[in-house]
Write a protein that holds these residues in place. Structure first.
Motif, PDB file in Angstrom:
ATOM      1  N   GLU A 162       1.918   3.469  -5.534  1.00  0.00           N
ATOM      2  CA  GLU A 162       2.087   4.461  -6.443  1.00  0.00           C
ATOM      3  C   GLU A 162       3.258   4.835  -6.920  1.00  0.00           C
ATOM      4  OE1 GLU A 162       0.076   8.002  -4.663  1.00  0.00           O
ATOM      5  OE2 GLU A 162      -1.778   6.778  -3.990  1.00  0.00           O
ATOM      6  N   SER A 163       4.438   4.791  -6.141  1.00  0.00           N
ATOM      7  CA  SER A 163       5.631   4.891  -6.566  1.00  0.00           C
ATOM      8  C   SER A 163       6.339   3.909  -7.724  1.00  0.00           C
ATOM      9  CB  SER A 163       6.692   4.823  -5.508  1.00  0.00           C
ATOM     10  OG  SER A 163       6.223   5.828  -4.493  1.00  0.00           O
TER      11      SER A 163
ATOM     12  N   ASP B 292       8.226  11.410   2.069  1.00  0.00           N
ATOM     13  CA  ASP B 292       7.605  12.729   1.845  1.00  0.00           C
ATOM     14  C   ASP B 292       7.142  13.091   3.295  1.00  0.00           C
ATOM     15  OD1 ASP B 292       6.499  15.109   1.830  1.00  0.00           O
ATOM     16  OD2 ASP B 292       6.181  15.025  -0.528  1.00  0.00           O
TER      17      ASP B 292
ATOM     18  N   ARG C 119       4.055   9.981   1.668  1.00  0.00           N
ATOM     19  CA  ARG C 119       4.152   9.151   0.467  1.00  0.00           C
ATOM     20  C   ARG C 119       5.535   8.836   0.410  1.00  0.00           C
ATOM     21  NH1 ARG C 119      -0.211  11.424  -3.903  1.00  0.00           N
ATOM     22  NH2 ARG C 119      -2.226  11.117  -2.629  1.00  0.00           N
TER      23      ARG C 119
ATOM     24  N   THR D  92       3.513  14.354   3.117  1.00  0.00           N
ATOM     25  CA  THR D  92       2.351  13.690   2.500  1.00  0.00           C
ATOM     26  C   THR D  92       2.305  12.158   3.079  1.00  0.00           C
ATOM     27  OG1 THR D  92       3.631  13.090   0.742  1.00  0.00           O
ATOM     28  CG2 THR D  92       2.221  15.108   0.424  1.00  0.00           C
TER      29      THR D  92
ATOM     30  N   GLU E  45       0.867  -1.203   0.103  1.00  0.00           N
ATOM     31  CA  GLU E  45      -0.216   0.086  -0.038  1.00  0.00           C
ATOM     32  C   GLU E  45       0.886   1.231   0.044  1.00  0.00           C
ATOM     33  OE1 GLU E  45      -2.513  -0.458   3.385  1.00  0.00           O
ATOM     34  OE2 GLU E  45      -3.833  -1.758   2.562  1.00  0.00           O
ATOM     35  N   LEU E  46       2.005   1.255   0.805  1.00  0.00           N
ATOM     36  CA  LEU E  46       2.909   2.364   0.827  1.00  0.00           C
ATOM     37  C   LEU E  46       3.528   2.906  -0.473  1.00  0.00           C
ATOM     38  CD1 LEU E  46       3.621   4.235   3.181  1.00  0.00           C
ATOM     39  CD2 LEU E  46       5.612   2.830   3.513  1.00  0.00           C
ATOM     40  N   THR E  47       3.917   1.725  -1.140  1.00  0.00           N
ATOM     41  CA  THR E  47       4.869   1.829  -2.411  1.00  0.00           C
ATOM     42  C   THR E  47       4.282   1.759  -3.849  1.00  0.00           C
ATOM     43  OG1 THR E  47       5.756  -0.298  -2.239  1.00  0.00           O
ATOM     44  CG2 THR E  47       6.840   1.377  -0.839  1.00  0.00           C
TER      45      THR E  47
ATOM     46  N   THR F 291       8.550   8.858  -1.959  1.00  0.00           N
ATOM     47  CA  THR F 291       9.221   9.158  -3.124  1.00  0.00           C
ATOM     48  C   THR F 291      10.426   8.615  -3.642  1.00  0.00           C
ATOM     49  OG1 THR F 291      10.881  10.696  -1.708  1.00  0.00           O
ATOM     50  CG2 THR F 291       8.749  11.334  -2.409  1.00  0.00           C
TER      51      THR F 291
END
Length: 359
Positions: free
Chosen positions: A331-332, A349, A354, A352, A327-329, A356
């Motif tokens: 999007e990256s 970051d 999130r 946020t 879930e944490l990564t 990076t």
């Protein structure tokens, strides 16, 4: 009477078409030979499958260096890994038709890597064979004996065989993992007496004898943890630990004869914070590697954030880490794949929360 009718018919057929008889004779002979070949294959199939196990090859097999590889992937349980590898090395050295390579009962809270140790050992011992993983919480009734070793002929599922016996019948070079062993029915556990004692068991469906002489067994268990913690704290002698652990687990409902058939009873307790951090690093690296991306650096803040979100850590150990890190990564990962990046650094970051990515 039937013979006379058949003979008369053949004579009349020969009188009408004499050239047809050689062809009929050839077809009959081919059918007979085919039937004899099938019977021969069936007889071989009912023979001693243990003869197919190459014990000379097993005795030459070495696990040297594999302990270090297992420890790289399973953090915080070096002592348990050393015991497993040492016992399996002994089992390989004296591999024979009347014994398994080793049987291990792994006790500890959920999420401490017990099942994972069995899976890693399977890769180290037999890289080309998948382990047989049985969820023993699905074997809670006496009728589940048939699921394990196959129903008798004529019963539903007899063509499939047993969940334990059929994979070993097809390929005896396996590691068997009995997950959550304490949840299985007593009759199901009784099936393991002969398997762990004499390394063989008849499969009800096929009537064949299944041999487990090239197999190693791992059973995982979540009960008796507090008792074993006390024992491990009082003595460091592995023989004393196993003996006292058997008595403690008898009080938890296990049968003493069954426990006596396990070569080692090992405690795999909750991990220290530093070990959890290392597991998080490994989990992040494995998760990104699935998408063809190598992680060269992970900022400590990323690990802290993953562990902070793991509010269920006390109850489930590191079991939830993979989901949380996903879930944490995720999007990256999507952004990195769009840009065609193959190697990344991960930072957090703070504004946020999130992850990076930088090259």
């Amino acid at each position: 009477m039937a013979v006379v009718i058949i003979a008369t018919s053949l004579y009349e057929l020969y009188a009408a078409m004499p050239l047809l008889m050689p062809a009929l004779f050839a077809l009959s002979l081919a059918g007979l030979l085919s039937r004899l070949a099938w019977l021969a294959r069936r007889a071989r199939g009912r023979g001693d499958a243990g003869a197919l196990i190459g014990f000379d090859r097993l005795r030459k097999k070495s696990l040297a260096g594999r302990a270090a590889w297992i420890k790289e992937n399973l953090r915080g349980h070096d002592a348990a890994v050393d015991r497993v590898v040492a016992r399996l090395s002994q089992g390989l050295a004296v591999a024979a038709g009347n014994r398994t390579l080793g049987a291990f009962l792994l006790v500890g809270p959920t999420g401490t890597g017990k099942t994972f140790l069995g899976e890693l050992t399977a890769k180290a011992l037999y890289p080309d064979s998948e382990p047989v993983l049985l969820r023993m919480n699905q074997y809670k009734g006496p009728q589940d004996v048939f699921t394990l070793i196959g129903p008798p002929p004529g019963y539903q599922g007899d063509e499939v065989g047993g969940a334990l016996t059929r994979p070993l019948l097809d390929n005896p070079y396996r590691v068997v993992i009995l997950d959550e062993f304490e949840k299985s029915h007593g009759d199901v556990r009784h099936c393991l007496y002969d398997i762990l004692d004499r390394a063989q068991c008849p499969e009800k469906s096929s009537g064949k004898t299944v041999h487990f002489s090239a197999a190693a067994f791992f059973a995982t268990c979540n009960v008796g943890v507090e008792s074993l913690r006390s024992i491990w704290g009082e003595t460091e002698d592995p023989v004393m630990r196993t003996g006292r652990a058997r008595e403690a687990l008898v009080r938890e409902g296990f049968e003493r004869p069954l426990l006596a058939r396990f070569d080692e009873i090992l405690l795999m307790d909750q991990l220290r914070p530093v070990d959890v951090a290392e597991v998080a690093c490994l989990t992040i690296a494995r998760h990104w590697r699935r998408y063809g991306i190598e992680v060269s650096y992970t900022a400590p803040e990323v690990l802290v954030e993953a562990l902070r979100r793991n509010v269920e850590f006390q109850d489930y150990g590191v079991r939830q880490l993979a989901r949380l890190i996903s879930e944490l990564t995720n999007e990256s990962i999507e952004a990195a794949r769009r840009e065609g990046v193959k190697r990344v650094r991960l930072d957090l970051d703070r504004a946020t929360g999130r992850v990076t990515v930088s090259r």
